[in-house]
Design a protein around this motif. Sequence first.
Motif, short mmCIF file in Angstrom:
data_model
loop_
_atom_site.label_atom_id
_atom_site.label_comp_id
_atom_site.label_asym_id
_atom_site.label_seq_id
_atom_site.Cartn_x
_atom_site.Cartn_y
_atom_site.Cartn_z
N VAL A 109 0.83 -1.21 0.00
CA VAL A 109 0.00 0.00 0.00
C VAL A 109 0.86 1.26 0.00
N LYS A 112 1.34 2.92 -3.25
CA LYS A 112 0.17 3.49 -3.92
C LYS A 112 0.05 4.98 -3.59
N GLN A 117 -4.70 5.07 -0.35
CA GLN A 117 -4.18 4.10 0.63
C GLN A 117 -5.25 3.71 1.65
N TYR A 120 -7.45 0.87 0.34
CA TYR A 120 -6.77 -0.43 0.41
C TYR A 120 -6.74 -0.96 1.85
#
Length: 198
Positions: A109, A112, A117, A120
């Motif tokens: 994560v 990302k 985030q 996720y």
Amino acid sequence: MTSKFVFCGMILSLFAILNTTQIFAIESEEIKATEKIKNNPVMMQILKKIEQSKKILAEMQEGKKIQSQQNKAIQEARNIANARLNEEIGRMNKDNEPFTSQSAFAKFVSKKPIEIQGIYLSMFSYQQDKIKSAQSARDHILSGGGKAKDAWDAYYKNSATSRVQMISLNKDFNVKYANADAAIQKIFDLKGKIPRTD
């Protein structure tokens, strides 16, 4: 008179019990008695049986004491082994912490964009909660004496997430973390598609 018969009956019962147990050699010199009792063979026999029963009782009590000491030593050994096991598990968990699913996912994560985030991480938390619930359902069935197949069926049922649920969660998390407008998200149907107008 009746009490003498009862006493004699108890003594005879004691003889019967002692005769079926292990016989110990007891010398007449070991028995403390008056000369009158020592000269009476029946009374000496009774005293010998009483001494034998005392020895048997003492051995039984000694056996219980030894058993108690052995149980205490076993429990101490278990406690030491359990402490070592917990220490080893703690060390192993610390050594393997970078390789846990939470750490691996957090690393994934972190690559990302920061805006997504939260989506996720929320999805991962949702999935972890589902797994814990499924494990609890499985363990409940197994501890209640249920069949392994039924336990695993309950696990699969509780851990599953349908496509419709996933789309709904995704929509909610997108709105929650300000990546989507709630009005726009309402346009999508249960399957995550925009309804056709043609």
